[in-house]
Scaffold this active site. Structure first.
Site, PDB file in Angstrom:
ATOM      1  N   CYS A  19       0.479  -1.246  -0.183  1.00 60.78           N
ATOM      2  CA  CYS A  19      -0.234  -0.321   0.049  1.00 60.78           C
ATOM      3  C   CYS A  19       0.807   1.152  -0.047  1.00 60.78           C
ATOM      4  O   CYS A  19       1.613   1.423  -1.224  1.00 60.78           O
ATOM      5  CB  CYS A  19      -1.014  -0.001   1.356  1.00 60.78           C
TER       6      CYS A  19
ATOM      7  N   GLU B  24      -3.113  -8.883   3.294  1.00 59.85           N
ATOM      8  CA  GLU B  24      -3.084  -9.583   4.458  1.00 59.85           C
ATOM      9  C   GLU B  24      -4.593  -9.202   4.877  1.00 59.85           C
ATOM     10  O   GLU B  24      -5.416  -9.577   6.070  1.00 59.85           O
ATOM     11  CB  GLU B  24      -2.349  -8.834   5.824  1.00 59.85           C
TER      12      GLU B  24
ATOM     13  N   HIS C 278      -4.089  -4.722  -0.184  1.00 52.84           N
ATOM     14  CA  HIS C 278      -3.357  -5.450   0.501  1.00 52.84           C
ATOM     15  C   HIS C 278      -3.613  -6.256   1.253  1.00 52.84           C
ATOM     16  O   HIS C 278      -4.692  -7.790   1.044  1.00 52.84           O
ATOM     17  CB  HIS C 278      -4.761  -5.116   2.132  1.00 52.84           C
TER      18      HIS C 278
END
Lengths: 257, 212
Positions: free
Chosen positions: B83, B194, B192
């Site tokens: 990001c 994650e 992202h």
């Protein structure tokens, strides 16, 4: 190839347990937040929102642990709303693994809080929740007003003007709840959602009133929502998130399958 | 043998999810969320995350003294920017009136614009928030992930590498934009991983298994 519309199951959490109010009053127990979040993730939920409806500050600590546990095994965006009043409340939730926080009454009490929060943590994690009721009479141009305290207290604030102001102050997303519709299962207040969605340049989440899968489709197509949020239709097993997504896809809406 | 991955903690965003996702992605990985230069440089793999505004990001890198550490780590070992971390890998960003960034990959970070629209003329909102498809350019970090898989994005600025050879993936939001960059031992993603469920964990596992 384009951005998918999102489906967001919402879990109302009271002292560590998931419940769902009907018109914000009656509460039924629906279970363990970690278990439910895991199930929604497996079914393809695009995000999960937790609404902390706990009254006491002791129990707020419980919510931090719930977020920590969920964020340790569910790898999709998590939003936490309810009881977010200070910069420190935001920090604690983000540190626990939340991606966004929902700000509601604290914004009404002091709008500058939204600016401070956005400057500190970035607009991407600040969702402003706008709970409104239609206050115009039949036949008049529709008008909505902000209500606080679970819909009991009128503020005199026009919801559309409020939405624009919140975006100016740094809200990255707006969660629009129609308090007339919440818990009724008759569908979103589509005029409310569309009016604000067309007016602001941040994503809109429609909430309040979903009773069947066509309501989700209407929220996107007629209400111009970027995401749709629902609680009870998912908790009590009436529909799975996956069924909801297939239904939306069949209606021509781009979703993540 | 256990492998250590350092997640650089320079004060830009919560790192709990990234640490947990790395642990899930590879049970053998020892994840170290740290601001300690020695520990960062001792790790076999380095993750450079970030959310927020680029001026704050560069300011934090300077004030923590981690700028040089990031550059050293990026020079020699598998390095993953996520990001804002990925945006900082480019040379310059338009955000905050213009900010010079790390210059690991030549190029500019640009604003999506307030008048963004799709091919049908429908206005598109900024930030670009949600699950969008990524068209891959062949790279080991995409192993086991179908081309066109959706990842979770939230951003208002996007990377525009000066050399098209540094594009590792593209996505579309009013325009085709670079969703992932790559150069030698460096990889960067705008989305992202994650927060991108199985595909995101797969990408992280691929990173931990990558020798750069």
């Amino acid at each position: 190839m384009s951005l998918a519309k999102r489906i967001i199951p919402c879990l109302d959490v009271d002292n560590g347990r998931v419940v769902k109010g009907v018109n914000f009053v009656d509460i039924r127990d629906a279970g363990d937040p970690v278990e439910i979040a895991r199930r929604y993730d497996a079914e393809g939920a695009d995000e999960i929102t937790f609404l902390d409806i706990t009254a006491s500050s002791d129990d707020r600590e419980t919510m931090v642990h719930v977020v920590e546990q969920v964020a340790s095994e569910v790898f999709i965006p998590l939003t936490v709303g309810g009881g977010i009043r200070k910069v420190d409340d935001i920090r604690r939730m983000l540190n626990a693994g939340a991606d966004k926080v929902g700000i509601n009454s604290a914004a009404v009490a002091r709008p500058e809080f939204v600016r401070e929060a956005a400057e500190r943590f970035g607009s991407q994690c600040i969702v402003v929740s706008i709970d409104a009721k239609r206050v115009s009479a039949q036949g008049e141009a529709p008008r909505w007003e902000i209500f606080t305290h679970g819909g009991r207290k009128a503020t005199g604030i026009d919801a559309v003007e409020w939405a624009e102001r919140m975006v100016e102050l740094g809200a990255g997303e707006l969660l629009l709840t129609s308090m007339d519709r919440d818990g009724t299962k008759i569908g979103f207040d589509l005029d409310y959602t569309r009016t604000i969605s067309d007016r602001v340049n941040v994503p809109i989440i429609a909430s309040g009133g979903v009773g069947n899968l066509d309501h989700l489709v209407d929220g996107v197509i007629k209400g111009h929502a970027d995401a749709v949020l629902a609680a009870s239709i998912f908790h009590f097993g009436e529909y799975s998130v996956e069924e909801a997504k297939r239904h939306m896809a069949d209606a021509g809406i781009e979703v993540r399958l | 043998m256990s492998k250590t991955v350092a997640v650089i903690d320079y004060g830009m965003g919560n790192l709990h999810s990234i640490a947990k996702a790395l642990e899930h992605a590879d049970a053998d990985a020892r994840v170290d969320v740290t601001a300690d230069p020695a520990r960062i440089l001792a790790a076999g793999h380095v993750v450079f995350p970030g959310v927020g505004a680029i001026r704050d990001c560069m300011h934090e890198l300077e004030s923590t003294g981690l700028r040089e550490v990031v550059l050293r780590a990026a020079a020699e070992r598998p390095f993953l920017g996520i990001c804002l971390g990925m945006q900082a890998m480019l040379g310059h960003s338009e955000e905050n009136g213009g900010v010079a960034t790390l210059g690991l990959i030549p190029g500019e970070v640009r604003y999506f614009g307030d008048d963004l629209a799709d091919a049908g003329g429908t206005r598109l909102k900024v930030p670009h928030m949600g699950w969008n498809q990524v068209a891959q350019v062949t790279h080991p970090l995409w192993a086991g992930i179908d081309d066109g898989t959706r990842f979770y994005f939230v951003h208002s600025y996007y990377a525009d590498p000066g050399d098209a050879a540094h594009r590792a993936g593209t996505s579309e939001y009013g325009r085709v934009f670079t969703a992932a960059v790559a150069r030698d031992n460096l990889f960067g993603v705008q989305f992202h991983p994650e927060k991108s469920q199985k595909a995101g964990l797969q990408l992280l596992a691929n990173f931990l298994g990558w020798n750069g």
